[in-house]
Design an enzyme around this catalytic site. Structure first.
Site, PDB file in Angstrom:
ATOM      1  N   SER A  75       0.825  -1.219   0.000  1.00 44.90           N
ATOM      2  CA  SER A  75       0.000   0.000   0.000  1.00 44.90           C
ATOM      3  C   SER A  75       0.856   1.265   0.000  1.00 44.90           C
ATOM      4  CB  SER A  75      -0.905   0.007   1.232  1.00 44.90           C
ATOM      5  OG  SER A  75      -1.701  -1.152   1.267  1.00 44.90           O
TER       6      SER A  75
HETATM    7  N1  SAM Z   1      -0.730  -4.931   4.204  1.00 44.57           N
HETATM    8  C1  SAM Z   1      -0.021  -5.198   2.982  1.00 44.57           C
HETATM    9  C2  SAM Z   1       1.360  -4.634   2.966  1.00 44.57           C
HETATM   10  O1  SAM Z   1       1.769  -4.011   3.947  1.00 44.57           O
HETATM   11  O2  SAM Z   1       2.052  -4.873   1.974  1.00 44.57           O
HETATM   12  C3  SAM Z   1      -0.769  -4.754   1.739  1.00 44.57           C
HETATM   13  C4  SAM Z   1      -1.761  -5.718   1.381  1.00 44.57           C
HETATM   14  S1  SAM Z   1      -2.342  -5.795  -0.271  1.00 44.57           S
HETATM   15  C5  SAM Z   1      -2.966  -4.190  -0.584  1.00 44.57           C
HETATM   16  C6  SAM Z   1      -3.772  -6.794   0.067  1.00 44.57           C
HETATM   17  C7  SAM Z   1      -3.465  -8.234   0.452  1.00 44.57           C
HETATM   18  O3  SAM Z   1      -4.679  -8.828   0.928  1.00 44.57           O
HETATM   19  C8  SAM Z   1      -3.014  -9.095  -0.728  1.00 44.57           C
HETATM   20  O4  SAM Z   1      -1.775  -9.693  -0.428  1.00 44.57           O
HETATM   21  C9  SAM Z   1      -4.132 -10.128  -0.864  1.00 44.57           C
HETATM   22  O5  SAM Z   1      -3.681 -11.398  -1.303  1.00 44.57           O
HETATM   23  C10 SAM Z   1      -4.692 -10.172   0.558  1.00 44.57           C
HETATM   24  N2  SAM Z   1      -6.065 -10.669   0.713  1.00 44.57           N
HETATM   25  C11 SAM Z   1      -7.152 -10.474  -0.081  1.00 44.57           C
HETATM   26  N3  SAM Z   1      -8.224 -11.095   0.438  1.00 44.57           N
HETATM   27  C12 SAM Z   1      -7.810 -11.689   1.606  1.00 44.57           C
HETATM   28  C13 SAM Z   1      -8.448 -12.489   2.614  1.00 44.57           C
HETATM   29  N4  SAM Z   1      -9.737 -12.814   2.541  1.00 44.57           N
HETATM   30  N5  SAM Z   1      -7.706 -12.910   3.654  1.00 44.57           N
HETATM   31  C14 SAM Z   1      -6.381 -12.611   3.765  1.00 44.57           C
HETATM   32  N6  SAM Z   1      -5.728 -11.883   2.836  1.00 44.57           N
HETATM   33  C15 SAM Z   1      -6.437 -11.417   1.780  1.00 44.57           C
END
Ligand code: SAM
Length: 212
Positions: free
Chosen positions: A59
């Protein structure tokens, strides 16, 4: 490495009304370039989201700072993160003395970040799975941070939030969301603040979006 760039990023965050000294301190300590994959590393200290593979992103620093500031954590608090991704958000919380529990649904990303945390000696509980159902075993949490865009607030996450705790979660369509900062006043009373115009990849799962 990149100390100057990190300090410049902290100045940008200050200009965007990030005022919490503990948050700003964490941003000057945590080396974002360690969480950004190879070819993108030299963009690490720009205030932008960057690709981490598998159509996912680390992000934008401002978004990480805004969400972290909104959680209002104290050292020793337990925070559940949904969407571990690169691990940068988790590392910021760890630098603030928070106990981090984080769930990632993409197995390759989960494994890569677990390896990175082992290498860097970062101690967080990481788990592979669907975060929309939370992590019951360690509930209740003082904070819950959802780092992917959801169609609605997963009920089980509200349940796993401690009374007095806060949840920060982007809610809306698949492309654009409103950030909701939810405070659990009592078992059956919530207070919600809304801040428009955030952009996240979709939260996919039982209480999220269906996979396309
Ligand atoms: N917090 C992260 C960072 O610091 O890099 C950014 C996260 S990225 C914007 C969103 C993440 O959420 C992705 O890696 C995606 O695979 C994960 N994601 C999507 N749906 C999810 C779920 N139901 N449970 C866990 N992770 C999920």
């Amino acid at each position: 490495m990149y100390e100057q760039e990190r300090e410049e990023l902290v100045e940008i965050l200050k200009q965007k009304e990030i005022t919490d000294e503990r948050v700003l301190n964490a941003f000057s300590k945590v080396e974002r370039h360690l969480f950004v994959p190879g070819v993108m590393k030299h963009h690490s200290y720009k205030d932008v989201a960057l690709p981490i593979g598998y159509e996912q992103t680390i992000s934008q620093p401002y978004t990480v700072a805004f969400m972290t500031q909104s959680l209002k954590t104290k050292p020793g608090d337990k925070v559940l993160e949904i969407g571990t991704g690169s691990g940068y958000q988790a590392a910021i919380l760890l630098a603030m003395g928070v106990k981090v529990f984080s769930i990632e649904r993409n197995h390759d990303i989960y494994q890569r970040t677990q390896k990175l945390f082992d290498k860097l000696g970062l101690r967080a509980a990481l788990r592979f799975g669907d975060g929309t159902i939370g992590w019951e075993e360690y509930a209740p949490y003082n904070g819950i941070i959802v780092t992917a865009g959801a169609p609605s607030v997963p009920k089980r996450l509200i349940k796993q939030l401690a009374v007095g705790g806060r949840m920060v979660i982007p809610i809306g369509g698949r492309k654009i969301q409103t950030m909701k900062v939810i405070t659990k006043i009592s078992e059956d009373e919530l207070k919600t603040e809304e801040i428009p115009n955030f952009t996240f990849v979709p939260l996919i799962g039982k209480e999220g979006w269906k996979e396309e």
